[in-house]
Scaffold this active site. Structure first.
Site, PDB file in Angstrom:
ATOM      1  N   GLY A 100       0.677  -1.138   0.201  1.00 27.69           N
ATOM      2  CA  GLY A 100       0.193   0.017   0.002  1.00 27.69           C
ATOM      3  C   GLY A 100       0.777   1.316  -0.038  1.00 27.69           C
ATOM      4  N   ASN A 108      -5.465   2.661 -12.871  1.00 27.92           N
ATOM      5  CA  ASN A 108      -4.289   1.631 -12.459  1.00 27.92           C
ATOM      6  C   ASN A 108      -3.171   2.356 -12.324  1.00 27.92           C
ATOM      7  OD1 ASN A 108      -3.078  -0.864 -11.627  1.00 27.92           O
ATOM      8  ND2 ASN A 108      -2.680  -0.969 -13.714  1.00 27.92           N
ATOM      9  N   HIS A 147       0.756   1.660 -13.144  1.00 25.52           N
ATOM     10  CA  HIS A 147       1.619   0.476 -13.589  1.00 25.52           C
ATOM     11  C   HIS A 147       3.074   0.999 -13.777  1.00 25.52           C
ATOM     12  CE1 HIS A 147       2.644  -3.404 -15.872  1.00 25.52           C
ATOM     13  NE2 HIS A 147       3.573  -2.439 -16.402  1.00 25.52           N
ATOM     14  N   GLU A 182      -8.489  -4.475 -21.501  1.00 24.83           N
ATOM     15  CA  GLU A 182      -7.232  -5.226 -22.029  1.00 24.83           C
ATOM     16  C   GLU A 182      -6.077  -4.967 -20.795  1.00 24.83           C
ATOM     17  OE1 GLU A 182      -4.265  -3.967 -25.236  1.00 24.83           O
ATOM     18  OE2 GLU A 182      -6.423  -3.541 -25.883  1.00 24.83           O
ATOM     19  N   ALA A 215       8.351   7.990  -9.538  1.00 24.88           N
ATOM     20  CA  ALA A 215       7.193   8.289 -10.340  1.00 24.88           C
ATOM     21  C   ALA A 215       5.711   7.664  -9.999  1.00 24.88           C
ATOM     22  CB  ALA A 215       7.698   7.160 -11.610  1.00 24.88           C
TER      23      ALA A 215
HETATM   24  C1  GRF Z   1       3.422  -1.094  -7.380  1.00 23.51           C
HETATM   25  O1  GRF Z   1       4.494  -1.306  -8.300  1.00 23.51           O
HETATM   26  C2  GRF Z   1       2.206  -0.698  -8.418  1.00 23.51           C
HETATM   27  O2  GRF Z   1       2.614  -0.156  -9.757  1.00 23.51           O
HETATM   28  C3  GRF Z   1       1.850  -2.303  -8.999  1.00 23.51           C
HETATM   29  O3  GRF Z   1       1.949  -2.843  -7.739  1.00 23.51           O
HETATM   30  C4  GRF Z   1       2.911  -2.368  -6.824  1.00 23.51           C
HETATM   31  C5  GRF Z   1       2.266  -2.250  -5.529  1.00 23.51           C
HETATM   32  O4  GRF Z   1       2.873  -1.427  -4.724  1.00 23.51           O
HETATM   33  N1  GRF Z   1       0.705  -2.275  -9.686  1.00 23.51           N
HETATM   34  P1  GRF Z   1       2.124  -0.725  -3.175  1.00 23.51           P
HETATM   35  O5  GRF Z   1       1.037  -1.880  -2.692  1.00 23.51           O
HETATM   36  O6  GRF Z   1       1.239   0.430  -3.628  1.00 23.51           O
HETATM   37  O7  GRF Z   1       3.264  -0.433  -2.305  1.00 23.51           O
END
Ligand code: GRF
Length: 195
Positions: A12, A108, A110, A149, A180
């Site tokens: 989190g 989301n 990524h 997708e 980032a």
């Molecule tokens: C992050 O790298 C995010 O981009 C990916 O999962 C990870 C989650 O990290 N989708 P956190 O639980 O927010 O620390």
């Protein structure tokens, strides 16, 4: 108030970045109405509780399939009347019906510059392992809308991060998060909430 629901499956830190920017006033008109986890005992739920945010555990394994799980989540977020659903390290697939129901309301984050190192199976350390294997000199993070997708929805924001000599996947992951993900996720929410 712009009402945000957050879906998590892990530590989190992205959730924390949103909480911090709400508390420091950057996302002044936003509130997190609930944090829902697909896994039990994850630290993201503790972070929510610590900040007085409703923390709900809806384990994926308690439901028969993706459809049943997505219906339960949709009911939850409809009751909460959310304006936006943020997938912040959420590792479960959602049904097409769920995605259609909340069209343009699910985002989301990524950990790569889409369309590189993304799609099915590219989660956790994999995008970073693959970036290092390929030898790219720049990677980063992307915030995008969620469509049918995997990692394929319209891009909202991206931020580049340099790969450094001697990086391991873990070191690169930590840098991409700090430089980032944790920056552009609140920025994207600011754009969408017009705060
Ligand atoms: C992050 O790298 C995010 O981009 C990916 O999962 C990870 C989650 O990290 N989708 P956190 O639980 O927010 O620390």
């Amino acid at each position: 108030m712009f009402r945000i629901g957050v879906l998590v499956s892990g530590g989190g830190t992205n959730l924390q970045a949103i909480i911090d920017r709400i508390e420091d006033g950057y996302l002044g008109n936003c509130e997190i109405t609930s944090v829902v986890s697909s896994k039990e005992g994850v630290f993201a739920l503790e972070r929510a509780k610590k900040h007085g945010i409703k923390a709900v555990c809806m384990p994926r394994k308690a439901y028969a399939d993706t459809n049943e799980y997505s219906v339960a989540l949709a009911n939850h977020f409809e009751t909460e009347k959310v304006d936006l659903i943020v997938l912040a390290g959420f590792l479960t697939v959602l049904s097409e019906e769920f995605i259609k129901k909340f069209e343009n309301k699910i985002i989301n984050v990524h950990p790569s510059l889409i369309p590189s190192f993304c799609g099915k199976g590219f989660y956790g350390l994999v995008p970073h392992q693959e970036a290092l294997k390929y030898g790219v000199k720049v990677t980063g993070a992307t915030v995008h809308f969620v469509n049918g997708e995997v990692d394929g929805g319209k891009i909202i924001l991206q931020k580049a991060v340099y790969v450094q000599e001697g990086d391991t996947p873990e070191v690169l992951q930590a840098r991409v998060m700090k430089e980032a993900e944790h920056i552009i996720l609140p920025e994207a929410i600011k754009i969408l909430s017009k705060s």
